[in-house]
Design a protein around this motif. Sequence first.
Motif, PDB file in Angstrom:
ATOM      1  N   ARG A  15       0.905  -1.248  -0.187  1.00 22.18           N
ATOM      2  CA  ARG A  15       0.194  -0.099   0.013  1.00 22.18           C
ATOM      3  C   ARG A  15       0.773   1.158   0.069  1.00 22.18           C
ATOM      4  NH1 ARG A  15      -5.113   0.168   1.094  1.00 22.18           N
ATOM      5  NH2 ARG A  15      -5.006  -1.442  -0.494  1.00 22.18           N
ATOM      6  N   ILE A  19       0.626   4.070  -2.838  1.00 25.71           N
ATOM      7  CA  ILE A  19       0.401   5.757  -2.080  1.00 25.71           C
ATOM      8  C   ILE A  19       1.511   6.595  -2.914  1.00 25.71           C
ATOM      9  CG2 ILE A  19       0.648   7.405  -0.504  1.00 25.71           C
ATOM     10  CD1 ILE A  19      -1.089   5.148   1.197  1.00 25.71           C
ATOM     11  N   VAL A  46      -7.343   2.241  -8.689  1.00 25.98           N
ATOM     12  CA  VAL A  46      -7.100   2.522  -7.365  1.00 25.98           C
ATOM     13  C   VAL A  46      -8.216   2.285  -6.333  1.00 25.98           C
ATOM     14  CG1 VAL A  46      -6.258   3.573  -5.374  1.00 25.98           C
ATOM     15  CG2 VAL A  46      -4.780   3.525  -7.453  1.00 25.98           C
ATOM     16  N   LEU A  50      -9.306  -0.606  -3.557  1.00 23.64           N
ATOM     17  CA  LEU A  50      -9.778  -0.244  -2.291  1.00 23.64           C
ATOM     18  C   LEU A  50     -11.270  -0.876  -1.866  1.00 23.64           C
ATOM     19  CD1 LEU A  50      -8.753   3.622  -2.162  1.00 23.64           C
ATOM     20  CD2 LEU A  50      -7.451   1.622  -1.182  1.00 23.64           C
ATOM     21  N   CYS A  84      -7.203   5.670   0.437  1.00 26.80           N
ATOM     22  CA  CYS A  84      -6.385   4.724   0.607  1.00 26.80           C
ATOM     23  C   CYS A  84      -5.990   4.541   2.133  1.00 26.80           C
ATOM     24  CB  CYS A  84      -5.016   5.083   0.066  1.00 26.80           C
ATOM     25  SG  CYS A  84      -4.945   4.768  -1.984  1.00 26.80           S
ATOM     26  N   GLU A 129      -3.848  -5.509  -6.605  1.00 29.28           N
ATOM     27  CA  GLU A 129      -3.121  -4.148  -6.174  1.00 29.28           C
ATOM     28  C   GLU A 129      -1.783  -3.943  -6.884  1.00 29.28           C
ATOM     29  OE1 GLU A 129      -1.704  -1.021  -2.649  1.00 29.28           O
ATOM     30  OE2 GLU A 129      -3.052  -2.785  -1.838  1.00 29.28           O
TER      31      GLU A 129
END
Length: 153
Positions: A15, A19, A46, A50, A84, A129
């Motif tokens: 993650r 980011i 994204v 999520l 996020c 992801e």
Amino acid sequence: MLSMTELLEILEGNRKLTIRTIEAFPEDELFTFTAVESMRPYSEMVQEVLGIETGYVRGIATSVWDWQPDQFDVQSKADLLAACHSVRNQTIELWEKITEERLALVESDPFFGPPTSHFSRLLYCLENEIHHRGQGFVYLRALGIEPPMFFER
């Protein structure tokens, strides 16, 4: 083979890289740029990541299965970054309810169909992801922007 703490650390490291990938995008291209017409902007990818994490982690932890693909009101890079952090904070809060026994449980997938273990669901979240972040890296390179270093978590 992995402890629950180690698994969460892997999710966290990924993650953090996602980011940093978001942060590398210029605001407008984050929401508009695609490499080809049939692909989506990185911001939409994204939000999918999520949404799946939210649905799966909540379901694994509480047996409440709810995935709403359009659940985030994201209008800016700041909104996406906040989403996020919010989703990951929810995951961390629910994490203590997830046991190794629960991860081994095999059930029909409420979102995508075939039966699988809850551990496999978490791996799917991670793979999804990584897959979309790879697309984000390609987008950044197409925009002439160097993506974040993959090994820096």
